[in-house]
Motif scaffolding. Structure first.
Motif, PDB file in Angstrom:
ATOM      1  N   TRP C  47       0.677  -1.255  -0.035  1.00 55.87           N
ATOM      2  CA  TRP C  47       0.080  -0.048   0.009  1.00 55.87           C
ATOM      3  C   TRP C  47       0.853   1.169   0.026  1.00 55.87           C
ATOM      4  N   PHE C  48       2.092   1.062  -0.100  1.00 59.02           N
ATOM      5  CA  PHE C  48       3.132   2.474  -0.164  1.00 59.02           C
ATOM      6  C   PHE C  48       2.879   2.818  -1.820  1.00 59.02           C
ATOM      7  N   ASN C  49       3.476   4.036  -1.856  1.00 62.61           N
ATOM      8  CA  ASN C  49       3.263   4.678  -3.492  1.00 62.61           C
ATOM      9  C   ASN C  49       4.711   4.532  -3.971  1.00 62.61           C
ATOM     10  N   ASN C  50       5.509   3.416  -4.016  1.00 67.12           N
ATOM     11  CA  ASN C  50       6.834   3.382  -4.529  1.00 67.12           C
ATOM     12  C   ASN C  50       7.768   4.328  -4.123  1.00 67.12           C
ATOM     13  N   PRO C  51       7.819   4.739  -2.679  1.00 69.13           N
ATOM     14  CA  PRO C  51       8.924   5.694  -2.284  1.00 69.13           C
ATOM     15  C   PRO C  51      10.352   5.387  -2.655  1.00 69.13           C
ATOM     16  N   ALA C  52      10.908   6.549  -2.955  1.00 71.28           N
ATOM     17  CA  ALA C  52      12.418   6.305  -3.436  1.00 71.28           C
ATOM     18  C   ALA C  52      13.164   5.803  -2.111  1.00 71.28           C
ATOM     19  N   ALA C 108      19.082  -2.044 -23.189  1.00 69.63           N
ATOM     20  CA  ALA C 108      18.640  -1.281 -21.997  1.00 69.63           C
ATOM     21  C   ALA C 108      17.896  -0.170 -22.523  1.00 69.63           C
ATOM     22  N   ILE C 111      14.230  -0.870 -23.305  1.00 71.81           N
ATOM     23  CA  ILE C 111      13.605  -1.308 -22.016  1.00 71.81           C
ATOM     24  C   ILE C 111      13.153  -0.006 -21.169  1.00 71.81           C
ATOM     25  N   SER C 112      14.075   0.780 -20.849  1.00 75.38           N
ATOM     26  CA  SER C 112      13.965   2.081 -20.296  1.00 75.38           C
ATOM     27  C   SER C 112      13.035   3.079 -21.130  1.00 75.38           C
ATOM     28  N   LEU C 115       9.735   1.668 -19.959  1.00 68.69           N
ATOM     29  CA  LEU C 115       9.346   1.784 -18.718  1.00 68.69           C
ATOM     30  C   LEU C 115       8.918   3.206 -18.443  1.00 68.69           C
ATOM     31  N   ASP C 116       9.847   4.104 -19.094  1.00 63.21           N
ATOM     32  CA  ASP C 116       9.546   5.397 -18.726  1.00 63.21           C
ATOM     33  C   ASP C 116       8.306   6.094 -18.973  1.00 63.21           C
ATOM     34  N   TRP C 118       5.652   4.576 -17.899  1.00 62.53           N
ATOM     35  CA  TRP C 118       4.857   4.238 -16.825  1.00 62.53           C
ATOM     36  C   TRP C 118       5.549   4.942 -15.404  1.00 62.53           C
ATOM     37  N   GLN C 119       6.342   6.032 -15.625  1.00 68.95           N
ATOM     38  CA  GLN C 119       7.006   6.595 -14.400  1.00 68.95           C
ATOM     39  C   GLN C 119       6.059   7.893 -14.241  1.00 68.95           C
TER      40      GLN C 119
END
Lengths: 119, 119, 119, 119
Positions: C47-52, C108, C111-112, C115-116, C118-119
């Motif tokens: 339930w966290f929001n992907n903290p750094a 790479a 892929i990045s 994924l970016d 979805w960031q």
């Protein structure tokens, strides 16, 4: 109503029976299968940054993949219910009733406050 | 019929809504929750030696625990369906139809033969 | 150097041997244990929001809990290596070498880029 | 000694850094990755009947696959240690020392007796 859990469980029981796969469908094996399918579901979201449901919904391929993996999880859950004569709808209702009491307004607010620190 | 998936999904949607927990119920978070609950289910069988369903059924406490954990898995699956507007019963039926074709008699027999070497 | 994988594997083998738990440490059971411990680790972030990483690091209790669950995962990984005579450090090095090739600069970057979104 | 955990962690940190993948390597994401890889490992044993280590060892392809998946789990565990500045070898040693005390002779014997009923 054609989305009855017991009807779907029965259909799955017939699928397994027809292939004589009951001997593989031990509860421990089904628990493994449920975990594995859950993680195929989880993999659909790996390395994402926790997108909102609305964002995910825009990606039809992703929703299809999620739908597919979710079905796998639920089907094996039906398999487990079949193997142990568990009335799954009843189990779900009991758990929901339990959660309704356990997470009363005060508790739910406390949990939310804790989690909000991580949003 | 009171074991309709869509009715149970709706009840769960109301539970979440009432607590304002929708903001935590992102698809990625729910996928994590499903995996975690699946593994609590799996833990019920850890270190066992793959007992037959009949053996497991004799242990009422174990069946209750399994029933409880299984409900958790299924409830979060309902949560995921709710978040992504997935018709879960339909997804299950489609997957079952797919499996019915995919695992035809020949394929099923081959799979069984491979697995029988490990029984 | 006192952080040798083979030395730690050996220490764990003695722990298991001393308790005569080898009979429970089949590969399948250890794979279950690794999944279960992984999910206890995962639960720390539910339930966290992907903290750094920097945010997580500020919470000493969380880091301690993560450290503890991570150790459980790795210890059972050592158990699996012990049971199957796998040279784990070697396996890790081979996989790293494979990944080094597989994810070349072009791959790479692709892929990045995916994924970016979805960031 | 060339199987030092800290050396391998450092190598993995360089792999990630070179690809600029640190931004995806949040602790929550790595926890998901560890669970997913654990379940790919678990899948290698799905539907088996808990074969002894000696049986599994006879199947070279299976041992190779297990070795490969196990490496994936451990590499992501290294990634988590890197992100949170956890001394993984130290964490493992502390957990082993804790387990050494926690599972004293009496406790270990009790656990074994309980588990033996399921063998």
């Amino acid at each position: 109503m054609d989305d009855s859990i017991s009807v779907l469980c029965q259909e799955y029981a017939e699928f397994v029976e027809k292939r004589d796969w009951g001997r593989f469908h031990t509860p421990q094996n089904l628990a493994m299968a449920i975990s594995i399918e859950s993680n195929e579901l989880l993999e659909e979201f790996l390395w994402f940054n926790n997108p909102a449901s609305e964002e995910v919904q825009k990606d039809d391929d992703l929703v299809d993949a999620v739908s597919d993996e979710l079905a796998d999880v639920v089907i094996y859950a039906f398999g487990m219910a079949n193997q142990l004569d568990i009335d799954l709808a009843q189990a779900v209702k009991e758990k929901m009733a339990e959660n309704e009491e356990r997470f009363d307004e005060e508790t739910a607010t406390e949990i939310s406050a804790d989690l909000d620190e991580w949003q």
